[in-house]
Design a protein around this motif. Sequence first.
Motif, short mmCIF file in Angstrom:
data_model
loop_
_atom_site.label_atom_id
_atom_site.label_comp_id
_atom_site.label_asym_id
_atom_site.label_seq_id
_atom_site.Cartn_x
_atom_site.Cartn_y
_atom_site.Cartn_z
N UNK A 83 -4.55 4.80 -1.76
CA UNK A 83 -3.97 3.75 -2.61
C UNK A 83 -3.06 2.86 -1.80
N UNK A 84 -2.29 3.44 -0.91
CA UNK A 84 -1.39 2.64 -0.07
C UNK A 84 -2.17 1.65 0.78
N UNK A 85 -3.33 2.04 1.30
CA UNK A 85 -4.15 1.14 2.11
C UNK A 85 -4.67 -0.02 1.26
N UNK A 86 -5.05 0.25 0.02
CA UNK A 86 -5.50 -0.82 -0.88
C UNK A 86 -4.34 -1.77 -1.16
N UNK A 87 -3.17 -1.21 -1.44
CA UNK A 87 -2.00 -2.05 -1.74
C UNK A 87 -1.55 -2.85 -0.52
#
Length: 128
Positions: A83-87
């Motif tokens: 999720x952090x990579x998407x954000x």
Amino acid sequence: MEVKQISVFLENRNGQLKEVTKILADNNIDIEALNIAETAEYGIVRLIVDNVQKAIDALIGDGFIISVNPVTVCNVPNVVGSLNRVLDKIAEANINIEYMYSIFGGKNAESKMVFKSDDPDLLKKVIG
């Protein structure tokens, strides 16, 4: 992927959510995602369903106030940091996220995230 999300405006009183789910069940409409935002006076139930038009007709026919908005859904692998990579991608593109929520239980051990943004076309390009 862009999908239509139905927002249902509810009085903050007992039984309102049950009325919505009963209407959908009675009309054989499957709820694929549900998110609730509330204040002391009212609530907003955000729904992704398998038959948007049928849900709109049923809810309006029963007197509910609704709105329909496009939201972006993306798969997020179920591993730490995904999720952090998407954000990170979203932040690098300077896209504002108005709200988001998750749909767990996706295929291939992936979760799905639902995003409402100020620039849905750019968001779709950035997160695929």
